[in-house]
Write a protein that holds these residues in place. Structure first.
Motif, PDB file in Angstrom:
ATOM      1  N   ALA A 258       0.822  -1.206   0.000  1.00 20.99           N
ATOM      2  CA  ALA A 258       0.000   0.000   0.000  1.00 20.99           C
ATOM      3  C   ALA A 258       0.858   1.258   0.000  1.00 20.99           C
ATOM      4  O   ALA A 258       0.613   2.199  -0.757  1.00 20.99           O
ATOM      5  N   VAL A 259       1.862   1.279   0.855  1.00 21.51           N
ATOM      6  CA  VAL A 259       2.737   2.438   0.930  1.00 21.51           C
ATOM      7  C   VAL A 259       3.436   2.668  -0.415  1.00 21.51           C
ATOM      8  O   VAL A 259       3.527   3.791  -0.914  1.00 21.51           O
ATOM      9  N   ALA A 260       3.888   1.579  -1.028  1.00 20.90           N
ATOM     10  CA  ALA A 260       4.633   1.689  -2.282  1.00 20.90           C
ATOM     11  C   ALA A 260       3.759   2.137  -3.447  1.00 20.90           C
ATOM     12  O   ALA A 260       4.233   2.817  -4.360  1.00 20.90           O
ATOM     13  N   THR A 261       2.478   1.763  -3.438  1.00 18.77           N
ATOM     14  CA  THR A 261       1.605   2.046  -4.580  1.00 18.77           C
ATOM     15  C   THR A 261       0.676   3.244  -4.380  1.00 18.77           C
ATOM     16  O   THR A 261       0.124   3.758  -5.353  1.00 18.77           O
ATOM     17  N   LEU A 262       0.501   3.685  -3.142  1.00 22.83           N
ATOM     18  CA  LEU A 262      -0.445   4.770  -2.869  1.00 22.83           C
ATOM     19  C   LEU A 262       0.221   6.056  -2.398  1.00 22.83           C
ATOM     20  O   LEU A 262      -0.450   7.084  -2.267  1.00 22.83           O
TER      21      LEU A 262
ATOM     22  N   PRO B 177       4.658  24.800  -7.482  1.00 21.05           N
ATOM     23  CA  PRO B 177       4.299  24.086  -6.248  1.00 21.05           C
ATOM     24  C   PRO B 177       3.483  22.826  -6.533  1.00 21.05           C
ATOM     25  O   PRO B 177       2.711  22.781  -7.495  1.00 21.05           O
ATOM     26  N   PHE B 178       3.657  21.812  -5.709  1.00 25.11           N
ATOM     27  CA  PHE B 178       2.885  20.582  -5.837  1.00 25.11           C
ATOM     28  C   PHE B 178       2.802  19.901  -4.481  1.00 25.11           C
ATOM     29  O   PHE B 178       3.522  20.254  -3.537  1.00 25.11           O
ATOM     30  N   LEU B 179       1.908  18.918  -4.387  1.00 25.15           N
ATOM     31  CA  LEU B 179       1.706  18.149  -3.158  1.00 25.15           C
ATOM     32  C   LEU B 179       2.127  16.704  -3.395  1.00 25.15           C
ATOM     33  O   LEU B 179       1.780  16.106  -4.413  1.00 25.15           O
ATOM     34  N   THR B 180       2.858  16.146  -2.445  1.00 22.94           N
ATOM     35  CA  THR B 180       3.279  14.752  -2.506  1.00 22.94           C
ATOM     36  C   THR B 180       2.524  13.956  -1.455  1.00 22.94           C
ATOM     37  O   THR B 180       2.396  14.386  -0.306  1.00 22.94           O
ATOM     38  N   LYS B 181       2.015  12.775  -1.851  1.00 19.99           N
ATOM     39  CA  LYS B 181       1.315  11.899  -0.912  1.00 19.99           C
ATOM     40  C   LYS B 181       2.332  11.250   0.012  1.00 19.99           C
ATOM     41  O   LYS B 181       3.291  10.630  -0.429  1.00 19.99           O
ATOM     42  N   GLU B 182       2.095  11.382   1.313  1.00 23.06           N
ATOM     43  CA  GLU B 182       3.039  10.908   2.328  1.00 23.06           C
ATOM     44  C   GLU B 182       2.504   9.659   3.043  1.00 23.06           C
ATOM     45  O   GLU B 182       1.292   9.501   3.216  1.00 23.06           O
ATOM     46  N   PRO B 183       3.398   8.763   3.477  1.00 26.88           N
ATOM     47  CA  PRO B 183       2.978   7.562   4.225  1.00 26.88           C
ATOM     48  C   PRO B 183       2.653   7.879   5.678  1.00 26.88           C
ATOM     49  O   PRO B 183       3.250   7.353   6.609  1.00 26.88           O
ATOM     50  N   LYS B 184       1.672   8.743   5.849  1.00 26.10           N
ATOM     51  CA  LYS B 184       1.259   9.171   7.189  1.00 26.10           C
ATOM     52  C   LYS B 184      -0.260   9.177   7.239  1.00 26.10           C
ATOM     53  O   LYS B 184      -0.912   9.918   6.496  1.00 26.10           O
ATOM     54  N   LEU B 185      -0.840   8.360   8.090  1.00 25.15           N
ATOM     55  CA  LEU B 185      -2.288   8.259   8.177  1.00 25.15           C
ATOM     56  C   LEU B 185      -2.877   9.445   8.931  1.00 25.15           C
ATOM     57  O   LEU B 185      -2.518   9.709  10.071  1.00 25.15           O
TER      58      LEU B 185
END
Length: 353
Positions: free
Chosen positions: A144-148, A241-249
């Protein structure tokens, strides 16, 4: 990949973890002048059989939108929430977003060839769901972390959009977005026609559902509340500017997380709520606990011929996906919630029938 019954070994917690990155790894619509008449028109729900469930929906719309009714609800308070998986579209034999995660692994390995010999990616590449179903929770979280996460939000949206357009369900051989329950589409339309604002409140990934919610359900992305990971603000090499999805719930929008998410993102207690499993229980309880007229409904999957049959309520087969135990059924009956029988209450299930 070809699915089989072994995927049922994945428990609800494991499946949810695959939809979101686990931390360890880690304008209200105005009143409609003809609302009362719309509620009285049984043609508003043509895919429903006459019965208590259909009557409950029509009666609720009528009494809450008629200004002369003691149960009249002001337009700004007309909020209805809907779970997605198992309530608005098919969730068996495995959640669609989890299939997306598995389908993304080959592209991930192509970009990072060293992962081909590393577990759990090595197992996922086999396409053997019996082996995949035996992966531990930690391994599913890693996938999940790797793909999302780890990509900018626009790239993620583009990838999901492309997957949704090309992916096919293994049973019906149709796009997942064709497997929307037509009776529930009619409910969404009826509520909106009578001044209700409709929200999806799902344990699935918020960003994932927002990609297609407006096209498929008529629900804009800002009206999707789901499990959410963090984002990080940054700049590309050109200073954009852009937003990166982070592995933080940030929000686990399941069980008690649903009313918590409703408060955080909607700010009003729903007047009506629809679900189908234990993950929706607290949302329905929260809805029903408010003052005035309330409507709480659960979809029971009891039609193994046209869709799937699982519970284990009412003697149906047990399931780890969308579990509907007898205790939930009994609570519904005790507290005045309505249980929608897919077999008895729906004339048809899909628009393509």
């Amino acid at each position: 990949m070809s699915s089989n019954d072994s995927i049922f070994r994945l428990n609800r917690r494991l499946l949810l973890a695959a939809l979101i990155a686990a931390p360890a790894l880690t304008a209200m619509v105005g009143p409609v002048s003809t609302s009362a008449h719309a509620a009285e028109d049984h043609d508003a729900l043509p895919s429903w059989n006459d019965g208590p469930a259909k009557k409950a929906i029509l009666d609720f719309i009528r009494i809450t939108t008629d200004p002369s009714s003691k149960d009249f609800v002001p337009p700004e308070e007309r909020i209805a929430t809907f779970d997605q998986d198992g309530t608005l579209w098919v969730e068996h034999p495995i959640y669609s977003q989890l299939i997306y995660c598995f389908d993304r692994v080959p592209a991930l390995v192509k970009a990072r060839p060293e992962l081909a010999k590393v577990e759990p990616f090595k197992t996922v590449l086999t396409g053997d769901f019996e082996k995949i179903g035996k992966l531990p929770l930690r391994a599913i979280e890693e996938i999940a972390v790797a793909t999302l996460t780890g990509m900018d939000v626009e790239m993620f949206q583009a990838e999901v959009k492309a997957w949704i357009a090309g992916a096919r369900d293994h049973r019906w051989k149709r796009p997942y977005t064709d497997l929307i329950y037509q009776p529930m589409q009619e409910v969404l339309t009826l509520f909106r026609a009578n001044g209700y604002k409709t929200f999806i409140v799902t344990g699935g990934g918020q960003d994932f559902v927002r990609v297609y919610s407006e096209r498929v359900y008529g629900i804009p992305p800002e009206q999707v509340v789901g499990s959410a990971v963090g984002t990080k603000y940054g700049y590309d090499k050109n200073g954009k500017p852009f937003l990166t999805k982070e592995p933080k719930l940030l929000l686990n929008d399941n069980n008690a997380g649903k009313p918590e998410g409703i408060h955080l993102e909607i700010g009003r207690r729903p007047r009506a709520a629809f679900g189908n499993s234990t993950g929706d229980r607290q949302m329905l309880e929260y809805t029903q606990a408010g003052d005035g007229a309330r409507l709480s409904m659960l979809v029971l999957h009891d039609d193994g011929k046209r869709e799937y049959a699982y519970g284990p309520a009412q003697g149906l087969p047990d399931s780890k996906v969308g579990t509907f135990p007898q205790a939930l059924y009994d609570e519904a009956k005790k507290d005045g919630w309505f249980v929608i029988s897919m077999k008895d209450d729906w004339k048809r299930i899909f628009a393509f029938e």
